[in-house]
Motif scaffolding. Sequence first.
Motif, mmCIF file in Angstrom:
data_model
loop_
_atom_site.group_PDB
_atom_site.id
_atom_site.type_symbol
_atom_site.label_atom_id
_atom_site.label_comp_id
_atom_site.label_asym_id
_atom_site.label_seq_id
_atom_site.Cartn_x
_atom_site.Cartn_y
_atom_site.Cartn_z
ATOM 1 N N VAL A 2 0.841 -1.188 0.000
ATOM 2 C CA VAL A 2 0.000 0.000 0.000
ATOM 3 C C VAL A 2 0.879 1.242 0.000
ATOM 4 O O VAL A 2 1.786 1.357 0.834
ATOM 5 C CB VAL A 2 -0.917 0.011 1.241
ATOM 6 N N PRO A 3 0.676 2.185 -0.934
ATOM 7 C CA PRO A 3 1.496 3.401 -0.947
ATOM 8 C C PRO A 3 1.439 4.131 0.390
ATOM 9 O O PRO A 3 0.404 4.134 1.073
ATOM 10 C CB PRO A 3 0.854 4.242 -2.063
ATOM 11 N N GLY A 158 -13.789 2.058 -5.612
ATOM 12 C CA GLY A 158 -12.469 1.698 -6.123
ATOM 13 C C GLY A 158 -12.420 1.672 -7.638
ATOM 14 O O GLY A 158 -11.384 1.990 -8.249
ATOM 15 N N TYR A 159 -13.530 1.307 -8.256
ATOM 16 C CA TYR A 159 -13.622 1.304 -9.721
ATOM 17 C C TYR A 159 -14.072 2.665 -10.248
ATOM 18 O O TYR A 159 -13.559 3.166 -11.259
ATOM 19 C CB TYR A 159 -14.603 0.220 -10.178
ATOM 20 N N GLY A 160 -15.027 3.287 -9.558
ATOM 21 C CA GLY A 160 -15.544 4.569 -10.022
ATOM 22 C C GLY A 160 -14.528 5.687 -10.008
ATOM 23 O O GLY A 160 -14.578 6.600 -10.848
ATOM 24 N N LEU A 161 -13.565 5.627 -9.097
ATOM 25 C CA LEU A 161 -12.572 6.693 -8.977
ATOM 26 C C LEU A 161 -11.574 6.710 -10.124
ATOM 27 O O LEU A 161 -10.765 7.628 -10.214
ATOM 28 C CB LEU A 161 -11.839 6.579 -7.638
ATOM 29 N N ARG A 162 -11.622 5.727 -10.986
ATOM 30 C CA ARG A 162 -10.803 5.792 -12.204
ATOM 31 C C ARG A 162 -11.352 6.832 -13.177
ATOM 32 O O ARG A 162 -10.676 7.220 -14.132
ATOM 33 C CB ARG A 162 -10.773 4.422 -12.887
ATOM 34 N N HIS A 163 -12.587 7.297 -12.920
ATOM 35 C CA HIS A 163 -13.248 8.227 -13.845
ATOM 36 C C HIS A 163 -13.578 9.572 -13.213
ATOM 37 O O HIS A 163 -14.294 10.380 -13.813
ATOM 38 C CB HIS A 163 -14.553 7.597 -14.358
ATOM 39 N N ALA A 164 -13.081 9.844 -12.003
ATOM 40 C CA ALA A 164 -13.436 11.103 -11.348
ATOM 41 C C ALA A 164 -12.421 11.446 -10.272
ATOM 42 O O ALA A 164 -11.706 10.574 -9.769
ATOM 43 C CB ALA A 164 -14.831 11.005 -10.727
ATOM 44 N N ASP A 165 -12.368 12.727 -9.937
ATOM 45 C CA ASP A 165 -11.554 13.165 -8.808
ATOM 46 C C ASP A 165 -12.225 12.704 -7.512
ATOM 47 O O ASP A 165 -13.460 12.722 -7.406
ATOM 48 C CB ASP A 165 -11.436 14.689 -8.803
ATOM 49 N N LEU A 215 -10.773 8.856 2.629
ATOM 50 C CA LEU A 215 -10.902 7.488 2.128
ATOM 51 C C LEU A 215 -10.923 7.462 0.608
ATOM 52 O O LEU A 215 -10.263 6.616 -0.024
ATOM 53 C CB LEU A 215 -12.184 6.853 2.674
ATOM 54 N N MET A 216 -11.679 8.371 -0.011
ATOM 55 C CA MET A 216 -11.734 8.432 -1.479
ATOM 56 C C MET A 216 -10.347 8.701 -2.063
ATOM 57 O O MET A 216 -9.944 8.100 -3.063
ATOM 58 C CB MET A 216 -12.692 9.532 -1.932
ATOM 59 N N ALA A 217 -9.605 9.601 -1.434
ATOM 60 C CA ALA A 217 -8.259 9.912 -1.908
ATOM 61 C C ALA A 217 -7.354 8.690 -1.814
ATOM 62 O O ALA A 217 -6.567 8.406 -2.733
ATOM 63 C CB ALA A 217 -7.670 11.076 -1.111
ATOM 64 N N ALA A 218 -7.472 7.945 -0.712
ATOM 65 C CA ALA A 218 -6.660 6.741 -0.545
ATOM 66 C C ALA A 218 -7.021 5.694 -1.591
ATOM 67 O O ALA A 218 -6.151 5.044 -2.185
ATOM 68 C CB ALA A 218 -6.844 6.173 0.861
ATOM 69 N N LEU A 219 -8.317 5.501 -1.839
ATOM 70 C CA LEU A 219 -8.760 4.520 -2.826
ATOM 71 C C LEU A 219 -8.288 4.877 -4.237
ATOM 72 O O LEU A 219 -8.007 3.994 -5.051
ATOM 73 C CB LEU A 219 -10.291 4.416 -2.805
ATOM 74 N N SER A 220 -8.208 6.183 -4.520
ATOM 75 C CA SER A 220 -7.779 6.612 -5.853
ATOM 76 C C SER A 220 -6.293 6.338 -6.095
ATOM 77 O O SER A 220 -5.830 6.377 -7.236
ATOM 78 C CB SER A 220 -8.060 8.105 -6.048
ATOM 79 N N MET A 221 -5.550 6.038 -5.034
ATOM 80 C CA MET A 221 -4.107 5.821 -5.143
ATOM 81 C C MET A 221 -3.727 4.350 -5.286
ATOM 82 O O MET A 221 -2.543 4.034 -5.401
ATOM 83 C CB MET A 221 -3.399 6.420 -3.925
ATOM 84 N N VAL A 222 -4.716 3.439 -5.239
ATOM 85 C CA VAL A 222 -4.410 2.014 -5.265
ATOM 86 C C VAL A 222 -5.138 1.329 -6.413
ATOM 87 O O VAL A 222 -6.084 1.869 -6.991
ATOM 88 C CB VAL A 222 -4.792 1.329 -3.929
ATOM 89 N N GLU A 223 -4.687 0.106 -6.719
ATOM 90 C CA GLU A 223 -5.336 -0.724 -7.718
ATOM 91 C C GLU A 223 -6.542 -1.426 -7.091
ATOM 92 O O GLU A 223 -6.615 -1.573 -5.862
ATOM 93 C CB GLU A 223 -4.352 -1.765 -8.254
ATOM 94 N N PRO A 224 -7.507 -1.900 -7.924
ATOM 95 C CA PRO A 224 -8.679 -2.598 -7.371
ATOM 96 C C PRO A 224 -8.325 -3.752 -6.445
ATOM 97 O O PRO A 224 -9.012 -3.990 -5.450
ATOM 98 C CB PRO A 224 -9.416 -3.089 -8.626
ATOM 99 N N GLY A 225 -7.233 -4.459 -6.743
ATOM 100 C CA GLY A 225 -6.832 -5.578 -5.903
ATOM 101 C C GLY A 225 -6.344 -5.164 -4.532
ATOM 102 O O GLY A 225 -6.246 -6.006 -3.622
ATOM 103 N N GLN A 226 -6.026 -3.877 -4.349
ATOM 104 C CA GLN A 226 -5.579 -3.381 -3.051
ATOM 105 C C GLN A 226 -6.705 -2.761 -2.226
ATOM 106 O O GLN A 226 -6.492 -2.358 -1.087
ATOM 107 C CB GLN A 226 -4.466 -2.334 -3.244
ATOM 108 N N VAL A 227 -7.898 -2.711 -2.803
ATOM 109 C CA VAL A 227 -9.040 -2.133 -2.086
ATOM 110 C C VAL A 227 -9.335 -2.882 -0.785
ATOM 111 O O VAL A 227 -9.640 -2.247 0.233
ATOM 112 C CB VAL A 227 -10.288 -2.074 -2.993
ATOM 113 N N PRO A 228 -9.257 -4.241 -0.750
ATOM 114 C CA PRO A 228 -9.474 -4.910 0.547
ATOM 115 C C PRO A 228 -8.507 -4.442 1.629
ATOM 116 O O PRO A 228 -8.883 -4.351 2.801
ATOM 117 C CB PRO A 228 -9.256 -6.394 0.214
ATOM 118 N N ALA A 229 -7.262 -4.149 1.240
ATOM 119 C CA ALA A 229 -6.294 -3.664 2.224
ATOM 120 C C ALA A 229 -6.712 -2.294 2.761
ATOM 121 O O ALA A 229 -6.630 -2.032 3.968
ATOM 122 C CB ALA A 229 -4.904 -3.582 1.595
ATOM 123 N N ILE A 230 -7.171 -1.418 1.873
ATOM 124 C CA ILE A 230 -7.629 -0.097 2.302
ATOM 125 C C ILE A 230 -8.853 -0.230 3.203
ATOM 126 O O ILE A 230 -8.964 0.437 4.240
ATOM 127 C CB ILE A 230 -7.953 0.783 1.076
#
Length: 273
Positions: A2-3, A158-165, A215-230
């Motif tokens: 996790v970054p 985690g998926y939606g944040l690929r398309h928005a700030d 939380l949204m900012a953290a999710l935007s920094m990781v890949e979908p596979g890292q969402v469980p860790a977040i």
Amino acid sequence: MVPVGALALVLASAFVHALWNVLFARASRGVAALAVTNVAGLVVWAPVALARWRIEAGVWPYLLVSAVFQIYYLVVLRRAYLRAPAHTVYPVARGLGPVLVLVATTAGGAPVPWVAYPAVTLISVGVWLSATGSVDRRVLAAAFPVAISAAAYPFVAGYGLRHADPAAYLWLSTAPLTVGTLAIALVTDRPGLRAALRPATIATGAGMVASGGMLMAALSMVEPGQVPAIAALRETGTLFVIPLSWLIDRTFARSAAVGAVLVFAGAALLALR
């Protein structure tokens, strides 16, 4: 791994989330208070969302689902706190949430780092232990719907944040809930709206959006596979809600100390890998 930036954001989010939950559990939970809380959060967050505005066409299906779960979360959370104490509902719901996220992510086919499985397990068991001795069928029945929403929201975002700030995504996903509760309060309890205009209610609303924004900012920094860790790291909030509840209500379970150690171990495992 996790970054570091995401790690810092999600831990800060966990603290603020625990704080507003304790405030929310003690405040009036009528529709007027809920409306004032939501409006306060939306107004406080509006300058941040507008300053960072970025919305792509592909985000709308995710925003729609996120908005539904925002509404669902507060409805079931409000109902849960009417049925059982916050210091029991909160840990059980937050302990189940990361497990559900992990199951959903794995079932969806996203590559999940192996370390997420033991780390999520440690954190979830630790969160659960923090409520041991006070959990019964009533608490489980109240907490499980909250856990479903707690899992669904970060999974979808985690998926939606690929398309928005992140700031704009949070603001838009909370707007329907805010408009809806305000409309209901205006029709059913206008005097209650004035009574709910208190510093504690407004602070709760500000805490809700601040926690969600981090939380949204953290999710935007990781890949979908890292969402469980977040999602699991977010549940370190139980480390904060326990002392906060003790300071306010003098409620504390001895097993919480063991649970806290497990939560810390799981968070450290995610941070070091």
